[in-house]
Write a protein that holds these residues in place. Structure first.
Motif: not given
Ligand code: SN0
Length: 315
Positions: A195-199, A159-161, A166-170
């Protein structure tokens, strides 16, 4: 909150993140909450960050903290029921747990997976006995299948970075010389899912995580493909869930290195630590400006403090 073990125990994630921001800005603002309250931290396994950050969080809230290294400083504890205790374990958990509970207001426990008994690990036998018999709220400091304080800190760090909504998180598996629990990966998946991420999860064949956790989660077996356009790379080793506790591969072509990071959208690199350099991640990546492992670890104080604050408010 009477227990903190899975993401379900935190309730609404957005309000937890808001509380985290408040506590990060003002860590001593609630020091009255823990006055005359005691937390006991029990370690069945090694710890650096969890041991220090949870103590720091408890002290920020005004609590007294007692730390016990169970294997070093206490009687060896029997966990089986119905056994004749004529071996090397002088005390049973059934007494030890309520005794510990009688000395404090909150207990934190670290006890890793056995990696030999999948059923006992995945039913969380040990921590559930603490929940049942201690009479006080229980915080997981990494149980057999979960590491929720880590995942909460990871989410807060993302969230901070993050530079887009909606970031892509791998989450990438990485090689390791020893068999490690699935706990960190399980919790990471569980917290990212709400959370609002693309995992996207990437791992070699045979390293599939618990299917009940992975429902609806994208898996990409081609690590390089998974890295394309990623905003965060979260590396972690885990041993096989299906071939329970086994090491199926130590293939260093899965190590996170500069070449693979170049495929990403200038992704940040994350790891819960401790990390094996040049097995899990190359020196070049972890020493680069994209590595946020230190601020990630610093946020462990924040996640612990949100959880302890909520427990103190409900005592
Ligand atoms: C633990 C794990 O669950 O993967 C704790 C992580 C927070 N990690 C290890 O035990 C690493 C030990 C090693 O030999 O590198």
């Amino acid at each position: 909150m009477r227990q903190f073990l899975t993401v379900d125990d935190i309730g609404d994630v957005d309000s937890a993140l808001t509380e985290a921001r408040i506590l990060k800005r003002n860590p001593h603002g609630f020091s009255y909450l823990g006055k005359n309250k005691t937390m006991i931290l029990l370690f069945f396994n090694s710890s650096l960050r969890t041991r220090l950050s949870t103590q720091k969080a408890a002290r920020n809230l005004g609590m007294e903290v007692i730390v016990l290294d169970v294997n070093k400083d206490s009687w060896k504890l029997e966990s089986e029921y119905g056994v004749i205790m004529d071996g090397d374990k002088p005390e049973h958990l059934r007494e030890a747990i309520p005794v510990i509970g009688s000395y404090c207001d909150i207990i934190g426990i670290r006890s890793f997976a056995s990696l030999t008994d999948k059923e006992a690990d995945y039913t969380e036998e040990l921590i559930n006995q603490f929940i049942e018999f201690s009479g006080v709220p229980i915080v997981s400091l990494e149980s057999a299948t979960r590491h929720p304080l880590q995942a909460f800190a990871d989410l807060f760090t993302i969230e901070e970075y993050k530079r887009k909504s909606k970031p892509k998180v791998v989450l990438t598996w990485a090689p390791h010389p020893r068999a490690l629990p699935q706990a960190v990966a399980n919790s990471f998946v569980e917290w990212m899912k709400v959370s609002d991420v693309d995992l996207v999860v990437t791992h070699p064949e045979g390293y599939e995580l618990d299917p009940s956790l992975m429902e609806g989660v994208k898996v990409e077996h081609d690590q390089k493909k998974a890295f394309e356009n990623a905003d965060f790379i979260y590396a972690k080793n885990w041993s096989s869930f299906t071939h329970y506790g086994q090491i199926l591969s130590k293939d260093r072509s899965w190590t996170v290195d500069e070449e693979k990071m170049a495929l990403t959208n200038e992704a940040y690199f994350m790891h819960c630590l401790p990390v094996r350099r040049n097995m899990v991640v190359s020196d070049g990546v972890i020493d680069s400006s994209r590595s946020i492992v230190i601020p990630e670890a610093a946020n462990r104080v924040v996640s612990a403090q949100v959880v302890l604050k909520r427990m103190l408010e409900k005592l």
